[in-house]
Design a protein around this motif. Structure first.
Motif, PDB file in Angstrom:
ATOM      1  N   ASP A 174       0.865  -1.170   0.000  1.00  0.00           N
ATOM      2  CA  ASP A 174       0.000   0.000   0.000  1.00  0.00           C
ATOM      3  C   ASP A 174       0.907   1.227   0.000  1.00  0.00           C
ATOM      4  O   ASP A 174       1.447   1.612   1.032  1.00  0.00           O
ATOM      5  CB  ASP A 174      -0.893  -0.003   1.242  1.00  0.00           C
ATOM      6  N   TRP A 175       1.067   1.816  -1.181  1.00  0.00           N
ATOM      7  CA  TRP A 175       1.990   2.951  -1.293  1.00  0.00           C
ATOM      8  C   TRP A 175       1.390   4.239  -0.740  1.00  0.00           C
ATOM      9  O   TRP A 175       2.090   5.232  -0.606  1.00  0.00           O
ATOM     10  CB  TRP A 175       2.453   3.120  -2.741  1.00  0.00           C
ATOM     11  N   ASN A 176       0.100   4.238  -0.427  1.00  0.00           N
ATOM     12  CA  ASN A 176      -0.501   5.398   0.256  1.00  0.00           C
ATOM     13  C   ASN A 176      -0.067   5.456   1.719  1.00  0.00           C
ATOM     14  O   ASN A 176       0.187   6.527   2.262  1.00  0.00           O
ATOM     15  CB  ASN A 176      -2.027   5.346   0.155  1.00  0.00           C
ATOM     16  N   THR A 177       0.003   4.285   2.342  1.00  0.00           N
ATOM     17  CA  THR A 177       0.403   4.220   3.755  1.00  0.00           C
ATOM     18  C   THR A 177       1.832   3.723   3.931  1.00  0.00           C
ATOM     19  O   THR A 177       2.339   3.681   5.051  1.00  0.00           O
ATOM     20  CB  THR A 177      -0.538   3.285   4.529  1.00  0.00           C
ATOM     21  N   HIS A 178       2.468   3.310   2.803  1.00  0.00           N
ATOM     22  CA  HIS A 178       3.835   2.762   2.830  1.00  0.00           C
ATOM     23  C   HIS A 178       3.926   1.569   3.774  1.00  0.00           C
ATOM     24  O   HIS A 178       4.809   1.473   4.619  1.00  0.00           O
ATOM     25  CB  HIS A 178       4.852   3.843   3.209  1.00  0.00           C
ATOM     26  N   GLN A 179       2.987   0.628   3.586  1.00  0.00           N
ATOM     27  CA  GLN A 179       2.956  -0.589   4.368  1.00  0.00           C
ATOM     28  C   GLN A 179       2.920  -1.803   3.438  1.00  0.00           C
ATOM     29  O   GLN A 179       2.291  -1.771   2.377  1.00  0.00           O
ATOM     30  CB  GLN A 179       1.725  -0.624   5.279  1.00  0.00           C
ATOM     31  N   VAL A 180       3.607  -2.856   3.869  1.00  0.00           N
ATOM     32  CA  VAL A 180       3.567  -4.132   3.166  1.00  0.00           C
ATOM     33  C   VAL A 180       2.685  -5.084   3.959  1.00  0.00           C
ATOM     34  O   VAL A 180       2.865  -5.242   5.177  1.00  0.00           O
ATOM     35  CB  VAL A 180       4.974  -4.737   3.014  1.00  0.00           C
ATOM     36  N   HIS A 181       1.721  -5.717   3.288  1.00  0.00           N
ATOM     37  CA  HIS A 181       0.820  -6.667   3.940  1.00  0.00           C
ATOM     38  C   HIS A 181       1.050  -8.047   3.319  1.00  0.00           C
ATOM     39  O   HIS A 181       1.002  -8.198   2.095  1.00  0.00           O
ATOM     40  CB  HIS A 181      -0.641  -6.253   3.754  1.00  0.00           C
ATOM     41  N   VAL A 182       1.315  -9.027   4.150  1.00  0.00           N
ATOM     42  CA  VAL A 182       1.587 -10.385   3.692  1.00  0.00           C
ATOM     43  C   VAL A 182       0.614 -11.346   4.366  1.00  0.00           C
ATOM     44  O   VAL A 182       0.432 -11.305   5.586  1.00  0.00           O
ATOM     45  CB  VAL A 182       3.038 -10.814   4.011  1.00  0.00           C
ATOM     46  N   GLU A 183      -0.005 -12.203   3.572  1.00  0.00           N
ATOM     47  CA  GLU A 183      -0.888 -13.251   4.097  1.00  0.00           C
ATOM     48  C   GLU A 183      -0.473 -14.582   3.496  1.00  0.00           C
ATOM     49  O   GLU A 183      -0.146 -14.669   2.311  1.00  0.00           O
ATOM     50  CB  GLU A 183      -2.348 -12.959   3.760  1.00  0.00           C
ATOM     51  N   GLY A 184      -0.476 -15.613   4.333  1.00  0.00           N
ATOM     52  CA  GLY A 184      -0.097 -16.934   3.847  1.00  0.00           C
ATOM     53  C   GLY A 184      -0.509 -18.014   4.797  1.00  0.00           C
ATOM     54  O   GLY A 184      -1.253 -17.781   5.756  1.00  0.00           O
ATOM     55  N   ASN A 185      -0.014 -19.221   4.540  1.00  0.00           N
ATOM     56  CA  ASN A 185      -0.368 -20.364   5.369  1.00  0.00           C
ATOM     57  C   ASN A 185       0.085 -20.198   6.817  1.00  0.00           C
ATOM     58  O   ASN A 185      -0.483 -20.809   7.719  1.00  0.00           O
ATOM     59  CB  ASN A 185       0.241 -21.640   4.781  1.00  0.00           C
ATOM     60  N   LYS A 186       1.112 -19.400   7.033  1.00  0.00           N
ATOM     61  CA  LYS A 186       1.653 -19.218   8.380  1.00  0.00           C
ATOM     62  C   LYS A 186       1.137 -17.954   9.064  1.00  0.00           C
ATOM     63  O   LYS A 186       1.699 -17.504  10.058  1.00  0.00           O
ATOM     64  CB  LYS A 186       3.177 -19.194   8.335  1.00  0.00           C
ATOM     65  N   GLY A 187       0.068 -17.362   8.541  1.00  0.00           N
ATOM     66  CA  GLY A 187      -0.503 -16.176   9.155  1.00  0.00           C
ATOM     67  C   GLY A 187      -0.227 -14.924   8.348  1.00  0.00           C
ATOM     68  O   GLY A 187       0.158 -14.988   7.181  1.00  0.00           O
ATOM     69  N   SER A 188      -0.419 -13.778   8.979  1.00  0.00           N
ATOM     70  CA  SER A 188      -0.265 -12.499   8.274  1.00  0.00           C
ATOM     71  C   SER A 188       0.772 -11.626   8.969  1.00  0.00           C
ATOM     72  O   SER A 188       1.026 -11.762  10.171  1.00  0.00           O
ATOM     73  CB  SER A 188      -1.605 -11.765   8.205  1.00  0.00           C
TER      74      SER A 188
END
Length: 234
Positions: A113-127
């Motif tokens: 999210d380049w508006n908030t400069h955050q990386v969000h990751v979701e996967g089998n091991k959680g977020s």
């Protein structure tokens, strides 16, 4: 110089600069590789780069198991990245990873999210959520970023790479030139090694011809090798 010729000169210069800038980044292509593990045929990989026409690009790698256990399990891996060129870096927008086998599936979704400069990751091991950094790439587009840097003559490359829990700096160095024979032909290729980690990674590039490696060897998690079969500009 009167105003009209001056404006014409500036317009021509801006058009030339725009062309020069555009030419520094790769055009669309499709490349195919043969994939082996421990010297035994494992599958095929197709890598493509596509201009989405809105300032964004799609880079996709699809691996299909055609030999050994990979074929028996019907294994396939699909990695799709969307990015925008920031200078000569494929700056990440999203990355989707999907592994499918007959007994296990694995997924990971990364969004920036380049508006908030955050990386969000979701996967089998959680977020996970963590701060972004300008010019970050991810694991799928990393070989492309290296190829562009080598074409520009860089001998040492540091890349900010978005992984599962953070952005980490990965460092690479040209170790020399080696003769490489792959299905696509013979090359005097630049060998690039990762220097900041013990996990083995080597890639051989012919940067004057291709933005991707002609051969890639990954020792972490098994002796996995990819060798270029064909490269077709689109």
């Amino acid at each position: 110089m009167t105003m009209r010729p001056l404006l014409a000169t500036l317009l021509a210069l801006s058009l030339w600069l725009g062309t020069a800038t555009a030419a520094t980044t790769p055009s669309a292509f499709t490349a195919t590789y043969k994939v082996s593990r421990g010297g035994s045929p494992m599958g095929t990989a197709t890598i493509s780069l596509h201009d989405d026409g809105n300032g964004q690009w799609t880079y996709r790698k699809a691996v299909k198991g055609t030999g050994g256990l990979a074929a028996l399990l019907g294994a396939s891996v699909d990695e799709t990245s969307r990015f925008r060129w920031k200078g000569e870096l494929p700056e990440a927008i999203s990355y989707d990873y999907k592994l499918q086998t007959g007994i296990k599936d694995k997924q990971r979704h990364l969004r920036v999210d380049w508006n908030t400069h955050q990386v969000h990751v979701e996967g089998n091991k959680g977020s996970e959520t963590y701060p972004a950094r300008p010019g970050i790439v991810e694991r799928n587009t990393l070989p492309l970023a290296l190829g562009v840097a080598l074409r520009d003559g860089q001998q040492q490359v540091a890349l900010a790479v978005a992984v599962r829990q953070k952005v980490e700096t990965q460092r690479f160095k040209v170790a020399g030139t080696e003769a490489i024979q792959v299905p696509a032909g013979s090359f005097q290729a630049k060998r690039v090694d990762r220097t900041d980690a013990d996990r083995g990674f080597s890639a051989w590039y012919a940067p004057a011809r291709y933005p991707l490696p002609v051969k890639l060897s990954q020792h972490d998690g098994g002796e996995l090798t990819m060798e270029l079969v064909s490269y077709t500009p689109q």
